[in-house]
Design an enzyme around this catalytic site. Sequence first.
Site, PDB file in Angstrom:
ATOM      1  N   LYS A 465       0.790  -1.236   0.000  1.00 25.46           N
ATOM      2  CA  LYS A 465       0.000   0.000   0.000  1.00 25.46           C
ATOM      3  C   LYS A 465       0.819   1.281   0.000  1.00 25.46           C
ATOM      4  O   LYS A 465       0.362   2.327   0.447  1.00 25.46           O
ATOM      5  CB  LYS A 465      -0.995   0.049   1.199  1.00 25.46           C
ATOM      6  CG  LYS A 465      -1.846  -1.159   1.373  1.00 25.46           C
ATOM      7  CD  LYS A 465      -2.455  -1.692   0.125  1.00 25.46           C
ATOM      8  CE  LYS A 465      -3.451  -0.807  -0.576  1.00 25.46           C
ATOM      9  NZ  LYS A 465      -3.912  -1.444  -1.859  1.00 25.46           N
ATOM     10  N   LYS A 684      -6.430   0.735  -6.956  1.00 24.89           N
ATOM     11  CA  LYS A 684      -5.270   1.556  -6.583  1.00 24.89           C
ATOM     12  C   LYS A 684      -5.675   3.017  -6.731  1.00 24.89           C
ATOM     13  O   LYS A 684      -6.091   3.442  -7.819  1.00 24.89           O
ATOM     14  CB  LYS A 684      -4.064   1.298  -7.498  1.00 24.89           C
ATOM     15  CG  LYS A 684      -3.733  -0.148  -7.719  1.00 24.89           C
ATOM     16  CD  LYS A 684      -3.142  -0.825  -6.510  1.00 24.89           C
ATOM     17  CE  LYS A 684      -3.300  -2.332  -6.680  1.00 24.89           C
ATOM     18  NZ  LYS A 684      -2.867  -3.120  -5.559  1.00 24.89           N
ATOM     19  N   GLY A 685      -5.574   3.737  -5.635  1.00 23.36           N
ATOM     20  CA  GLY A 685      -6.044   5.123  -5.616  1.00 23.36           C
ATOM     21  C   GLY A 685      -7.537   5.127  -5.316  1.00 23.36           C
ATOM     22  O   GLY A 685      -8.335   5.745  -6.018  1.00 23.36           O
ATOM     23  N   LEU A 687     -11.124   5.736  -3.330  1.00 22.66           N
ATOM     24  CA  LEU A 687     -11.721   6.886  -2.652  1.00 22.66           C
ATOM     25  C   LEU A 687     -12.292   6.411  -1.330  1.00 22.66           C
ATOM     26  O   LEU A 687     -13.053   5.436  -1.297  1.00 22.66           O
ATOM     27  CB  LEU A 687     -12.839   7.464  -3.529  1.00 22.66           C
ATOM     28  CG  LEU A 687     -12.346   8.146  -4.805  1.00 22.66           C
ATOM     29  CD1 LEU A 687     -13.507   8.556  -5.680  1.00 22.66           C
ATOM     30  CD2 LEU A 687     -11.483   9.367  -4.453  1.00 22.66           C
ATOM     31  N   TYR A 688     -11.896   7.044  -0.267  1.00 18.44           N
ATOM     32  CA  TYR A 688     -12.470   6.725   1.046  1.00 18.44           C
ATOM     33  C   TYR A 688     -12.324   7.954   1.928  1.00 18.44           C
ATOM     34  O   TYR A 688     -11.499   8.842   1.637  1.00 18.44           O
ATOM     35  CB  TYR A 688     -11.818   5.482   1.680  1.00 18.44           C
ATOM     36  CG  TYR A 688     -10.316   5.384   1.523  1.00 18.44           C
ATOM     37  CD1 TYR A 688      -9.465   6.106   2.342  1.00 18.44           C
ATOM     38  CD2 TYR A 688      -9.749   4.557   0.550  1.00 18.44           C
ATOM     39  CE1 TYR A 688      -8.084   5.999   2.203  1.00 18.44           C
ATOM     40  CE2 TYR A 688      -8.372   4.452   0.399  1.00 18.44           C
ATOM     41  CZ  TYR A 688      -7.541   5.174   1.227  1.00 18.44           C
ATOM     42  OH  TYR A 688      -6.175   5.073   1.090  1.00 18.44           O
TER      43      TYR A 688
HETATM   44  N1  LIG Z   1       0.167   6.460  -9.923  1.00 19.30           N
HETATM   45  C1  LIG Z   1      -0.581   5.875  -8.979  1.00 19.30           C
HETATM   46  N2  LIG Z   1      -1.776   5.336  -9.272  1.00 19.30           N
HETATM   47  C2  LIG Z   1      -2.533   4.762  -8.317  1.00 19.30           C
HETATM   48  N3  LIG Z   1      -2.147   4.647  -7.041  1.00 19.30           N
HETATM   49  C3  LIG Z   1      -0.971   5.165  -6.703  1.00 19.30           C
HETATM   50  C4  LIG Z   1      -0.139   5.797  -7.645  1.00 19.30           C
HETATM   51  N4  LIG Z   1       0.955   6.224  -7.011  1.00 19.30           N
HETATM   52  C5  LIG Z   1       0.847   5.872  -5.729  1.00 19.30           C
HETATM   53  N5  LIG Z   1      -0.337   5.241  -5.541  1.00 19.30           N
HETATM   54  C6  LIG Z   1      -0.763   4.706  -4.243  1.00 19.30           C
HETATM   55  O1  LIG Z   1      -0.553   3.316  -4.279  1.00 19.30           O
HETATM   56  C7  LIG Z   1      -1.410   2.763  -3.290  1.00 19.30           C
HETATM   57  C8  LIG Z   1      -1.505   1.293  -3.498  1.00 19.30           C
HETATM   58  O2  LIG Z   1      -0.261   0.775  -3.130  1.00 19.30           O
HETATM   59  P1  LIG Z   1       0.285  -0.572  -3.660  1.00 19.30           P
HETATM   60  O3  LIG Z   1       0.245  -0.606  -5.141  1.00 19.30           O
HETATM   61  O4  LIG Z   1       1.617  -0.748  -3.050  1.00 19.30           O
HETATM   62  O5  LIG Z   1      -0.767  -1.595  -3.062  1.00 19.30           O
HETATM   63  S1  LIG Z   1      -0.592  -3.180  -2.969  1.00 19.30           S
HETATM   64  O6  LIG Z   1       0.151  -3.459  -1.768  1.00 19.30           O
HETATM   65  O7  LIG Z   1       0.082  -3.659  -4.157  1.00 19.30           O
HETATM   66  O8  LIG Z   1      -1.981  -3.673  -2.869  1.00 19.30           O
HETATM   67  C9  LIG Z   1      -2.696   3.515  -3.445  1.00 19.30           C
HETATM   68  O9  LIG Z   1      -3.315   3.502  -2.195  1.00 19.30           O
HETATM   69  P2  LIG Z   1      -4.862   3.916  -1.988  1.00 19.30           P
HETATM   70  O10 LIG Z   1      -4.889   5.374  -2.311  1.00 19.30           O
HETATM   71  O11 LIG Z   1      -5.156   3.638  -0.572  1.00 19.30           O
HETATM   72  O12 LIG Z   1      -5.664   3.081  -2.926  1.00 19.30           O
HETATM   73  C10 LIG Z   1      -2.239   4.880  -3.927  1.00 19.30           C
HETATM   74  O13 LIG Z   1      -2.363   5.884  -2.969  1.00 19.30           O
END
Ligand SMILES: Nc1ncnc2c1ncn2[C@@H]1O[C@H](COP(=O)(O)OS(=O)(=O)O)[C@@H](OP(=O)(O)O)[C@H]1O
Length: 731
Positions: A465, A684-685, A687-688
């Site tokens: 994450k 990934k990314g 909304l919460y």
């Molecule tokens: N470019 C881009 N696009 C989308 N998301 C991005 C990006 N860069 C960083 N992040 C942040 O990455 C978070 C998810 O982390 P991981 O990919 O390491 O998650 S996982 O462990 O593989 O499930 C994810 O966490 P959440 O925001 O909680 O969904 C993002 O905040």
Amino acid sequence: MDNWNRQLIDKYCRDYKVGMIIFVHSVDEYGIDREKVPGFPLILRYNMALKDYTLNLFSDIWRITRPGEIWEGTLQQDDWTVFDFNHSTYEPLAYAKAAPPPFLDAGYVMDNRTLVSVLQDRGTFDGIQKVFFGNGLKFWLHIPVLLDVLSYLSHGKLSLPLERHIQIDVDDIFVGITGTRMTPVDVEAVVQAQERLQQQVQGFKFNLGFSGWFYQHGNSQENEGDSKILEHRHKFWWFGHMWRHEQAHKFTQDHLERSMLLNYQFAKNHDIPIYQQYAVAPHHSGVYPVHEPLYQSWKNVWDIRVTSTEEYPRLYPAWRRRGFIHKGIMVLPRQTCGLFTHTLFLDKYPGGRHHLDNSIQGGELFQTFLFNPINIYMTHMGNYANDRLALYTFESVIKFVQCWTNLQLKQVPPLELGIKYFEMYPEERDPLWQNPCLYKRHLAIWSTNKSCDRLPKFLVIGPQKTGTTALYTFLSLHPAILSNYNSPDTFEEVQFFNGNNYYKGIDWYMEFFPIPPNATSDFLFEKSATYFDNELVPMRAHGLIPKAKLICILIHPAKRAYSWYQHIRAHNDPIALNYTFLEVVTADDSAPRKLRDLKNRCLAPGIYVQHLSRWLDYFPARQLFIIDGEWLKSHPVAVMHNVQRFLHIEPHYNYSQLIRFDPKKGFYCQILSEDKNKCLGRGKGRLYPNMSKEVTDYLRQFYRKHNVALSKFLKKNQYRIPDWLEEELSH
Ligand SMILES: Nc1ncnc2c1ncn2[C@@H]1O[C@H](COP(=O)(O)OS(=O)(=O)O)[C@@H](OP(=O)(O)O)[C@H]1O
């Protein structure tokens, strides 16, 4: 030692009943031949030459060491210290006579008294038990004596068992060039030696390995020898080999099974008793490094459960050899007995006969018996023919062991031996896979169609994450960087070094990688975000790819924990659905176990300093690159610039041509065309809602000391402090 330190140590020893072992060096100063130990009724006499060494029959220290014999003759060193004493606290453990020194001064008077060369202090004088050795461990007898002293002073805690399990494999019983094989008289000699050994080693039988194709392939006398062996076949144990003694790593499973089946049929045809579920591989080939088809064929044809090798983890040094279990087959360490395939005659022994005799009489071979509760040795048929070097070696060492020790020698069937071994050393069950290309011997017995180029040059280790998928995607856009193939179970993550995939072996792992078109300039990599906080992964990764570079991403641990909570909620984790984030992170000892487990899984990866330290226990700091996860989100082009520099990768790409900010997604995404981007999926990314102030404060407090420690750790190892950490610590 200064007085203050000495008092501290003495107090420690008295309070905790800790003994001392003291090796006394002779003073190398002209004119000083004796000294009184200050405050003790003890005099040290230096630079003595000694002869006729013997042990005190009446000491109660002896366990492994058996007193009662005299080691006759002058001892090698002439700088022994001996002890004169005048108190009942002292009791001699070993004595000797003075030998004339190598250079006799005029007027030298021989001292014919018995001199004490190892002395026990029972502790009645100053409350501390001690043993003084009047020399180091160069004299062989001091080694078993030291083992007994350790056992005695540790009140039995540091004790090896008295039982020694022994197995002697006679490899390649029909294999050998004409002129070096066994004739009928040699076979009779083996049978007689076995009978003698049975008097000394309970349950002893030679364990014969055979390749049937070679049967009756010698001269007429040797062929009679082969028949003679079969006449006596029920007296021995037998284990199957390849039919033509093939090196397993060169062949497919199909070939190996056919070869083993022919040998199996040979055993059936000649009524050879094979029921031990034990086998070895010619040249150790295929056992380690593992050739999966060998393990599979062993199981399919012979139902093999135990094998042995000298190659794990490496041949040298012998004392570091270990066992492991792979695919249900127990691989036991094999010891060196000093005889090799080519050592056929005593007078051709490398270094001369005295070299072998020294090894037997207190040297390497004797110590192998001494230190290892379980000993598997192997020699080849040729050493049982001719001057029967193997029989000489084993009978002599066993006699010597019985003369000087109380060790109880016995043999049990290999399966029982394997079970016993891993009961004694449960920590060895799990293998530690190493890189076959870093050791010439391993490379020579590894399949030629495999290549270490198929292993990653760098790993993205997580934690979860923090943006690892974004980094993985950005990296994969680089033409010289190749990621792993997707796994059907864990998608883009291979998750090899943690969990059960590791037991599938390195062939399984390598299958996830393409063969790089240009091994020098191409960079294979994989990212598994769970590697970061797993206890075993740094050690395992270092074992296989010690030169690999590592990349990890750090964001504020509270943010990471919250993102993870949202992630498992989105995956319908019942506990996460039932409890709020605040309830999860504040769960105390009275909370249901599942909730406490979840809390731990949520918060523990964020104790970054703990995990990073473990990585740096194995990898040098310069091999690890730490990315500020907030920067990865907001300035990924700059981050990718730095990552490329860290990896020394060519060509150096300007990522502004590959990625751009996507206002709809709110993150950087891959540029597909002028007006089209490819962003990461909905997971990934996400909304919460923002974290509440209450939970933010709670987690800030929770992580505070770990973050302070992290900052110190980063500074010490010359890493940049991420902005979020600077800011956090300024609160
Ligand atoms: N470019 C881009 N696009 C989308 N998301 C991005 C990006 N860069 C960083 N992040 C942040 O990455 C978070 C998810 O982390 P991981 O990919 O390491 O998650 S996982 O462990 O593989 O499930 C994810 O966490 P959440 O925001 O909680 O969904 C993002 O905040």
